[in-house]
Design a protein around this motif. Sequence first.
Motif, PDB file in Angstrom:
ATOM      1  N   LEU A 122       4.960   8.322   8.639  1.00 47.09           N
ATOM      2  CA  LEU A 122       3.723   8.100   7.806  1.00 47.09           C
ATOM      3  C   LEU A 122       2.402   8.464   8.662  1.00 47.09           C
ATOM      4  O   LEU A 122       2.447   7.913  10.013  1.00 47.09           O
ATOM      5  N   VAL A 123       1.347   8.743   8.037  1.00 51.69           N
ATOM      6  CA  VAL A 123       0.210   8.888   8.916  1.00 51.69           C
ATOM      7  C   VAL A 123      -1.035   8.186   8.107  1.00 51.69           C
ATOM      8  O   VAL A 123      -1.127   8.361   6.726  1.00 51.69           O
ATOM      9  N   ALA A 124      -1.667   7.225   8.678  1.00 55.94           N
ATOM     10  CA  ALA A 124      -2.375   6.241   7.913  1.00 55.94           C
ATOM     11  C   ALA A 124      -3.918   6.280   8.496  1.00 55.94           C
ATOM     12  O   ALA A 124      -3.884   6.156   9.779  1.00 55.94           O
ATOM     13  N   LEU A 125      -4.790   6.289   7.756  1.00 50.67           N
ATOM     14  CA  LEU A 125      -6.006   6.457   8.198  1.00 50.67           C
ATOM     15  C   LEU A 125      -6.769   4.722   7.859  1.00 50.67           C
ATOM     16  O   LEU A 125      -6.501   4.209   6.910  1.00 50.67           O
ATOM     17  N   ARG A 126      -7.136   4.252   9.144  1.00 49.80           N
ATOM     18  CA  ARG A 126      -7.648   2.878   8.899  1.00 49.80           C
ATOM     19  C   ARG A 126      -9.066   2.800   8.169  1.00 49.80           C
ATOM     20  O   ARG A 126      -9.818   3.174   8.541  1.00 49.80           O
ATOM     21  N   VAL A 127      -8.759   2.315   6.918  1.00 50.85           N
ATOM     22  CA  VAL A 127     -10.058   2.054   5.963  1.00 50.85           C
ATOM     23  C   VAL A 127     -10.446   0.615   5.830  1.00 50.85           C
ATOM     24  O   VAL A 127     -11.605   0.241   5.641  1.00 50.85           O
ATOM     25  N   GLY A 128      -9.389  -0.310   5.546  1.00 51.83           N
ATOM     26  CA  GLY A 128      -9.598  -1.476   5.228  1.00 51.83           C
ATOM     27  C   GLY A 128      -8.524  -2.492   5.710  1.00 51.83           C
ATOM     28  O   GLY A 128      -7.985  -2.156   6.920  1.00 51.83           O
ATOM     29  N   LYS A 129      -8.414  -3.581   5.295  1.00 55.20           N
ATOM     30  CA  LYS A 129      -7.375  -4.666   5.991  1.00 55.20           C
ATOM     31  C   LYS A 129      -5.929  -4.327   6.459  1.00 55.20           C
ATOM     32  O   LYS A 129      -5.596  -4.362   7.459  1.00 55.20           O
ATOM     33  N   ILE A 171       0.767  -1.157  -0.012  1.00 59.05           N
ATOM     34  CA  ILE A 171      -0.017  -0.206  -0.135  1.00 59.05           C
ATOM     35  C   ILE A 171       0.892   1.106  -0.059  1.00 59.05           C
ATOM     36  O   ILE A 171       1.952   1.186   0.716  1.00 59.05           O
ATOM     37  N   PRO A 172       0.436   2.307  -0.682  1.00 52.00           N
ATOM     38  CA  PRO A 172       1.289   3.481  -0.734  1.00 52.00           C
ATOM     39  C   PRO A 172       0.573   4.324   0.334  1.00 52.00           C
ATOM     40  O   PRO A 172      -0.574   4.400   0.522  1.00 52.00           O
ATOM     41  N   LEU A 173       1.754   5.021   0.853  1.00 45.09           N
ATOM     42  CA  LEU A 173       1.574   6.104   2.093  1.00 45.09           C
ATOM     43  C   LEU A 173       2.307   7.281   1.491  1.00 45.09           C
ATOM     44  O   LEU A 173       3.538   7.078   1.515  1.00 45.09           O
ATOM     45  N   PRO A 221      -4.904   7.063  -6.777  1.00 44.58           N
ATOM     46  CA  PRO A 221      -5.495   5.794  -7.337  1.00 44.58           C
ATOM     47  C   PRO A 221      -4.820   4.556  -6.770  1.00 44.58           C
ATOM     48  O   PRO A 221      -3.925   4.688  -6.030  1.00 44.58           O
ATOM     49  N   ILE A 222      -5.331   3.339  -7.093  1.00 42.18           N
ATOM     50  CA  ILE A 222      -4.638   2.226  -6.428  1.00 42.18           C
ATOM     51  C   ILE A 222      -3.506   1.673  -7.324  1.00 42.18           C
ATOM     52  O   ILE A 222      -3.217   2.115  -8.436  1.00 42.18           O
ATOM     53  N   MET A 223      -2.628   1.487  -6.563  1.00 45.22           N
ATOM     54  CA  MET A 223      -1.216   1.270  -6.658  1.00 45.22           C
ATOM     55  C   MET A 223      -0.572  -0.181  -6.548  1.00 45.22           C
ATOM     56  O   MET A 223      -1.380  -0.927  -5.402  1.00 45.22           O
TER      57      MET A 223
HETATM   58  C1  LIG Z   1       0.402   7.981  -3.766  1.00 39.38           C
HETATM   59  C2  LIG Z   1      -0.607   7.680  -2.663  1.00 39.38           C
HETATM   60  C3  LIG Z   1      -0.468   8.038  -1.344  1.00 39.38           C
HETATM   61  C4  LIG Z   1      -1.347   7.726  -0.399  1.00 39.38           C
HETATM   62  N1  LIG Z   1      -1.098   8.267   1.078  1.00 39.38           N
HETATM   63  C5  LIG Z   1      -1.783   7.938   2.091  1.00 39.38           C
HETATM   64  C6  LIG Z   1      -1.623   8.607   3.045  1.00 39.38           C
HETATM   65  O1  LIG Z   1      -0.410   9.300   3.413  1.00 39.38           O
HETATM   66  N2  LIG Z   1      -2.407   8.137   4.451  1.00 39.38           N
HETATM   67  C7  LIG Z   1      -3.489   7.052   3.957  1.00 39.38           C
HETATM   68  O2  LIG Z   1      -4.047   6.911   4.783  1.00 39.38           O
HETATM   69  N3  LIG Z   1      -3.640   6.847   2.781  1.00 39.38           N
HETATM   70  C8  LIG Z   1      -2.861   7.104   1.820  1.00 39.38           C
HETATM   71  N4  LIG Z   1      -3.267   6.451   0.433  1.00 39.38           N
HETATM   72  C9  LIG Z   1      -4.221   5.756   0.287  1.00 39.38           C
HETATM   73  C10 LIG Z   1      -3.940   4.432   0.837  1.00 39.38           C
HETATM   74  O3  LIG Z   1      -3.013   3.535   0.190  1.00 39.38           O
HETATM   75  C11 LIG Z   1      -4.979   3.212   1.016  1.00 39.38           C
HETATM   76  O4  LIG Z   1      -6.263   3.910   2.010  1.00 39.38           O
HETATM   77  C12 LIG Z   1      -4.698   1.928   1.505  1.00 39.38           C
HETATM   78  O5  LIG Z   1      -4.063   1.443   0.366  1.00 39.38           O
HETATM   79  C13 LIG Z   1      -6.010   1.335   1.814  1.00 39.38           C
HETATM   80  O6  LIG Z   1      -5.740  -0.052   2.024  1.00 39.38           O
HETATM   81  P1  LIG Z   1      -6.526  -1.134   2.922  1.00 39.38           P
HETATM   82  O7  LIG Z   1      -6.252  -2.455   2.684  1.00 39.38           O
HETATM   83  O8  LIG Z   1      -6.635  -0.660   4.326  1.00 39.38           O
HETATM   84  O9  LIG Z   1      -8.177  -0.734   2.586  1.00 39.38           O
HETATM   85  P2  LIG Z   1      -8.959  -1.587   1.373  1.00 39.38           P
HETATM   86  O10 LIG Z   1     -10.078  -1.941   1.755  1.00 39.38           O
HETATM   87  O11 LIG Z   1      -7.974  -2.385   0.503  1.00 39.38           O
HETATM   88  O12 LIG Z   1      -9.263  -0.195   0.367  1.00 39.38           O
HETATM   89  C14 LIG Z   1      -9.712   0.915   0.623  1.00 39.38           C
HETATM   90  C15 LIG Z   1      -9.679   1.907  -0.261  1.00 39.38           C
HETATM   91  O13 LIG Z   1      -8.463   2.276  -0.448  1.00 39.38           O
HETATM   92  C16 LIG Z   1      -8.105   2.379  -1.688  1.00 39.38           C
HETATM   93  N5  LIG Z   1      -6.993   1.414  -1.903  1.00 39.38           N
HETATM   94  C17 LIG Z   1      -6.850   0.019  -1.733  1.00 39.38           C
HETATM   95  N6  LIG Z   1      -5.623  -0.389  -1.964  1.00 39.38           N
HETATM   96  C18 LIG Z   1      -4.915   0.684  -2.791  1.00 39.38           C
HETATM   97  C19 LIG Z   1      -3.635   0.576  -3.001  1.00 39.38           C
HETATM   98  N7  LIG Z   1      -2.877  -0.640  -3.156  1.00 39.38           N
HETATM   99  N8  LIG Z   1      -3.099   1.762  -3.578  1.00 39.38           N
HETATM  100  C20 LIG Z   1      -3.781   2.902  -3.465  1.00 39.38           C
HETATM  101  N9  LIG Z   1      -5.142   2.768  -2.950  1.00 39.38           N
HETATM  102  C21 LIG Z   1      -5.919   1.669  -2.622  1.00 39.38           C
HETATM  103  C22 LIG Z   1      -9.154   2.058  -2.372  1.00 39.38           C
HETATM  104  O14 LIG Z   1      -9.653   3.425  -2.899  1.00 39.38           O
HETATM  105  C23 LIG Z   1     -10.164   1.259  -1.854  1.00 39.38           C
HETATM  106  O15 LIG Z   1     -11.338   1.361  -2.193  1.00 39.38           O
HETATM  107  C24 LIG Z   1      -2.365   6.773  -0.490  1.00 39.38           C
HETATM  108  C25 LIG Z   1      -2.389   6.564  -1.772  1.00 39.38           C
HETATM  109  C26 LIG Z   1      -1.686   6.872  -2.985  1.00 39.38           C
HETATM  110  C27 LIG Z   1      -1.933   6.456  -4.283  1.00 39.38           C
END
Ligand SMILES: Cc1cc2nc3c(=O)[nH]c(=O)nc-3n(C[C@H](O)[C@H](O)[C@H](O)COP(=O)(O)OP(=O)(O)OC[C@H]3O[C@@H](n4cnc5c(N)ncnc54)[C@H](O)[C@@H]3O)c2cc1C
Length: 277
Positions: A61-68, A45-47, A213-215
């Motif tokens: 890094l600061v991460a919002l808990r959204v998924g797994k 996952i990108p942060l 976007p998703i990366m």
């Molecule tokens: C360049 C970049 C920088 C980011 N910086 C931050 C940050 O500083 N802090 C933060 O909290 N979040 C950041 N994000 C978003 C973060 O990567 C996603 O919230 C995280 O991947 C979610 O993973 P999950 O398994 O918890 O949730 P999931 O349930 O897997 O996904 C929840 C949502 O997160 C997004 N997501 C899922 N997988 C990915 C992935 N591999 N890459 C990107 N987005 C994904 C999708 O929109 C998805 O619907 C960033 C994304 C990008 C592309």
Amino acid sequence: MYEIVRREVLAEDSDLFEIYAPEIAKKAKAGQFVIIRINETGERIPLTLADFDAKKGTITLVALRVGKTTHLLGTLKAGDEILDVVGPLGNPTEIDNYGRVICVGGGLGIATIITICKALKDAGNYVIGIIGARTKDLLIYEDKLRGICNELHISTDDGSYGHHGFVTDVLKKLLDEGDTIDIIWAIGPAIMMKFVCKTTESYKIKTIVSLNPIMVDGTGMCGACRVEVDGKTKFTCVHGPEFDGHKVNWDLLLSRQQMYLNSEKLSFNKFKEKIRG
Ligand SMILES: Cc1cc2nc3c(=O)[nH]c(=O)nc-3n(C[C@H](O)[C@H](O)[C@H](O)COP(=O)(O)OP(=O)(O)OC[C@H]3O[C@@H](n4cnc5c(N)ncnc54)[C@H](O)[C@@H]3O)c2cc1C
Ligand code: FES
């Protein structure tokens, strides 16, 4: 392995991790990001880099808990290790002395706009910060930004603090007051960045956004992060993450972010069941 040297809960569902990664800290610049993999079976996952300190050899890094994965990350504490941290990735923010700049941060975007505000201020700009969150308890880094920005404006969706409404209301008010603004940065959820750009379009002020976007690989090989900018396909990880927001195809980005919603839900539900035992 990368050791977590500090972990804080910043707000409900938002975690800060300071990680010992001297090679990354040495090269890091505002606007860049890393890709992490917590363990061998974990997804990448990108942060965004919320901070970096070459002397200490750490990145924040600061991460919002959204998924797994972000919830799994949230279970880690100081002393624990992360398997892979790859970076710094992406192009740094183009810092220059533009004059008067506005930096808009929404939700978690507030954490990532700090390094940009700081670099712009150090380059001699007059920096106006606008930050917003759903409610006061989710608002992070107010004090830190007050120490960096020349002006800081705040909004909450529920009116619990600052302006009652969205960051775009505050932005529009400032633009209507007529002071010259030379360039704007907006970082936050895609929907917020889209509406900031819609607001600034009629004022013809260049607006830079950091796309999310998703990366997958983060090196331009897989194509997962493709977006459309000015009618052309771009890979956010190598051509971005920052782009001219007036040229972004927002609807495509928003729909591509939702592509794996069902599998993400399934994976998160399995994770919750496992945690419950
Ligand atoms: C360049 C970049 C920088 C980011 N910086 C931050 C940050 O500083 N802090 C933060 O909290 N979040 C950041 N994000 C978003 C973060 O990567 C996603 O919230 C995280 O991947 C979610 O993973 P999950 O398994 O918890 O949730 P999931 O349930 O897997 O996904 C929840 C949502 O997160 C997004 N997501 C899922 N997988 C990915 C992935 N591999 N890459 C990107 N987005 C994904 C999708 O929109 C998805 O619907 C960033 C994304 C990008 C592309
Ligand atoms: S994440 Fe694979 S090309 Fe950008």
